[in-house]
Structure formats: C-alpha cells, structure tokens
Design an enzyme around this catalytic site. Structure first.
Site, PDB file in Angstrom:
ATOM      1  N   ARG A 195     -13.815 -20.853  15.936  1.00 17.61           N
ATOM      2  CA  ARG A 195     -12.709 -20.712  16.887  1.00 17.61           C
ATOM      3  C   ARG A 195     -12.917 -21.593  18.116  1.00 17.61           C
ATOM      4  NH1 ARG A 195      -9.842 -15.360  15.856  1.00 17.61           N
ATOM      5  NH2 ARG A 195     -10.404 -15.088  13.689  1.00 17.61           N
ATOM      6  N   ARG A 200       0.861  -1.184   0.000  1.00 18.23           N
ATOM      7  CA  ARG A 200       0.000   0.000   0.000  1.00 18.23           C
ATOM      8  C   ARG A 200       0.902   1.241   0.000  1.00 18.23           C
ATOM      9  NH1 ARG A 200      -3.182  -2.899   4.533  1.00 18.23           N
ATOM     10  NH2 ARG A 200      -4.575  -4.182   3.273  1.00 18.23           N
ATOM     11  N   ARG A 224     -15.062  -9.305  23.002  1.00 17.48           N
ATOM     12  CA  ARG A 224     -14.143  -8.563  22.137  1.00 17.48           C
ATOM     13  C   ARG A 224     -14.887  -7.961  20.938  1.00 17.48           C
ATOM     14  NH1 ARG A 224      -8.974 -11.721  19.900  1.00 17.48           N
ATOM     15  NH2 ARG A 224     -10.519 -12.564  18.474  1.00 17.48           N
TER      16      ARG A 224
HETATM   17  N1  LIG Z   1      -7.508 -12.200  32.144  1.00 19.34           N
HETATM   18  C1  LIG Z   1      -8.470 -11.622  31.419  1.00 19.34           C
HETATM   19  N2  LIG Z   1      -9.642 -11.322  32.002  1.00 19.34           N
HETATM   20  C2  LIG Z   1     -10.637 -10.759  31.303  1.00 19.34           C
HETATM   21  N3  LIG Z   1     -10.577 -10.463  29.977  1.00 19.34           N
HETATM   22  C3  LIG Z   1      -9.437 -10.749  29.339  1.00 19.34           C
HETATM   23  C4  LIG Z   1      -8.316 -11.341  30.005  1.00 19.34           C
HETATM   24  N4  LIG Z   1      -7.341 -11.515  29.110  1.00 19.34           N
HETATM   25  C5  LIG Z   1      -7.801 -11.047  27.931  1.00 19.34           C
HETATM   26  N5  LIG Z   1      -9.063 -10.574  28.052  1.00 19.34           N
HETATM   27  C6  LIG Z   1      -9.925 -10.032  27.000  1.00 19.34           C
HETATM   28  O1  LIG Z   1     -10.296 -11.142  26.175  1.00 19.34           O
HETATM   29  C7  LIG Z   1     -10.373 -10.752  24.805  1.00 19.34           C
HETATM   30  C8  LIG Z   1      -9.465 -11.657  23.982  1.00 19.34           C
HETATM   31  O2  LIG Z   1      -8.109 -11.355  24.279  1.00 19.34           O
HETATM   32  P1  LIG Z   1      -6.999 -11.276  23.122  1.00 19.34           P
HETATM   33  O3  LIG Z   1      -7.521 -10.510  21.956  1.00 19.34           O
HETATM   34  O4  LIG Z   1      -5.742 -10.828  23.777  1.00 19.34           O
HETATM   35  O5  LIG Z   1      -6.923 -12.828  22.737  1.00 19.34           O
HETATM   36  P2  LIG Z   1      -5.981 -13.594  21.686  1.00 19.34           P
HETATM   37  O6  LIG Z   1      -5.595 -14.866  22.324  1.00 19.34           O
HETATM   38  O7  LIG Z   1      -4.874 -12.688  21.259  1.00 19.34           O
HETATM   39  O8  LIG Z   1      -6.971 -13.862  20.487  1.00 19.34           O
HETATM   40  P3  LIG Z   1      -6.659 -14.114  18.893  1.00 19.34           P
HETATM   41  O9  LIG Z   1      -5.854 -15.366  18.810  1.00 19.34           O
HETATM   42  O10 LIG Z   1      -8.018 -14.265  18.295  1.00 19.34           O
HETATM   43  O11 LIG Z   1      -5.929 -12.893  18.401  1.00 19.34           O
HETATM   44  C9  LIG Z   1      -9.984  -9.283  24.745  1.00 19.34           C
HETATM   45  O12 LIG Z   1     -11.160  -8.499  24.676  1.00 19.34           O
HETATM   46  C10 LIG Z   1      -9.228  -9.052  26.052  1.00 19.34           C
HETATM   47  O13 LIG Z   1      -9.350  -7.722  26.507  1.00 19.34           O
END
Ligand SMILES: Nc1ncnc2c1ncn2[C@@H]1O[C@H](COP(=O)(O)OP(=O)(O)OP(=O)(O)O)[C@@H](O)[C@H]1O
Length: 212
Positions: free
Chosen positions: A169, A65, A158
C-alpha cells in the site's frame, strides 16, 4: 447552523427526465492512498447526509450467503456474464478477491442517480481514470495524508494489514499522491491532518458545490 434537510429538497424523480438526472445528481468520487482516512470521513458524511447520498450496489461472482438478496447486498452474477460485461466496458472498477470478481458497474451508479441521490464512489486511481471516460460527470475529491510517514503510522495503527500488505500500500501511495496532486485531476484536494478540518472541507464542498 446550516441544515441540509432544510436547504435541499430531494427532487421527485417522477418529474425528471433521464437527461437531467445525471447532471443534478453528479456522483461524488473519493480517492486517496490506503490509510489516508477516506472511510473515516465518508462515514461522517453518510451519517449527516443519509437522505442525499447513496452507495451503488456492487456486482460479484461469489455465491449469495444465507439471507443475502440479489440487488440488495450485491448483484450476484456468474463469472462468464461478469467477464463479458467487463470486456464491454460496463464496469468502472473491478477486482479479484479470493477467487471471485467484485466490481462497480456504471448502471449501478445510474440506479442511485435515478433515486435522486448523489452516488458516493470510493475508488482507486484506475477507477478515476475510467470514470473520466463515462457520461456520469462526477465531482472528484482526493484525500491525502499530511505526509507519507503519517500515512504509514495510520496504516499500522489501524492494525488491519499484514506487513506485506502495508508495504504494498505504501509503495502504491507514492504514485497515487503524484496523480492526486497533479493540477486538474481533482476538483478538491483534502489534506487529512486534523479530522475535523478535513471533514469540514469535504462537507463545505458538498454543500456549496454539489448540492445546488
Ligand atoms: N485525521 C486523522 N488523524 C488521525 N488518525 C486518523 C485520521 N483520519 C483517519 N485516521 C485513522 O487512520 C486509519 C486509516 O483511516 P481509514 O481506514 O479511514 O483510511 P482509508 O483511506 O479508508 O483506507 P483504505 O483505503 O485502506 O480503506 C484509521 O485507523 C483511522 O481511524
């Protein structure tokens, strides 16, 4: 309080032979079901240890881009080149999205290592299995939710996924939890119940085991 910058002095890569760089800067692999909190924890880790950690640059077949530079945002390659490299086993993980290929090459990880940094790799189970066949010698961390109901709640909270994507998922997460909980597959399993405790557990591992 522990200060990473005080305790760990970044090695000058000039004095390092290629033989020892990979062992000193073993990549840190983070894996876990979608929604378990990997990105949330990693964001904090990257903030606190920005000098020590780095992300590899991905390859893509999509066109750059405006403002994007080859080797900065992505390595931009044509499909034929990327398909051949995948066939050659040069990629740890790749995926097709919106008609374009995206992937992480082993070379891109070595590039981060050669800068004296620990390469952070957020990968799926297949990526973990592929990494285990390489000479990159990563440390493997599995992040898991306290249970699948909480995982579902976080994914919904989220608000980034369609219902179909959530179901896909969640279905995948059962297999991932089985692999993640199998002894020997990971060096550390972090239960992300309380985010502060989960972060501390990964941080302690980084400081006590990886940064030596
Ligand atoms: N310990 C926790 N308690 C409550 N909410 C949480 C906690 N950890 C993460 N979250 C919330 O859960 C959601 C998912 O977290 P995150 O996006 O970091 O997951 P991920 O494993 O990176 O997912 P993906 O693989 O889909 O990218 C987010 O909205 C985040 O703010």
């Amino acid at each position: 309080m522990f200060s990473a910058s005080k305790r760990y002095i970044l090695p000058s890569t000039r004095h390092w032979t290629t033989a020892i760089i990979p062992m000193a800067c073993r990549p840190l692999v983070i894996c876990g079901p979608s929604g378990c909190g990997k990105s949330t924890i990693l964001r904090q880790l990257m903030e606190e240890f920005s000098d020590l950690l780095g992300f590899s640059i991905s390859h893509t077949t999509r066109k750059p881009r405006p403002g994007e530079e080859n080797g900065r945002e992505y390595y931009f390659v044509d499909r034929d080149t990327m398909e051949k490299a995948i066939e050659n086993g040069e990629f740890i993980e790749y995926t097709e999205f919106s008609g374009n290929l995206y992937g992480t090459s082993k070379k891109a990880v070595k590039e981060v290592q050669s800068q004296g940094k620990i390469c952070i790799l957020e990968v799926e189970i297949e990526g973990v299995k592929n990494l285990k066949k390489t000479d990159l010698c990563p440390r493997y961390v599995f992040v898991k939710p306290p249970n699948l109901d909480i995982l579902e709640k976080r994914l919904r909270g989220r608000a980034t996924e369609s219902e179909e994507s959530i179901q896909k998922r969640l279905k995948q997460s059962k297999m991932e939890m089985d692999y993640g909980e199998t002894p020997g597959n990971f060096d550390l399993v972090v239960v992300n119940d309380d985010i502060k405790e989960a972060y501390k557990s990964l941080r302690d591992f980084l400081v006590e085991v990886i940064i030596v």
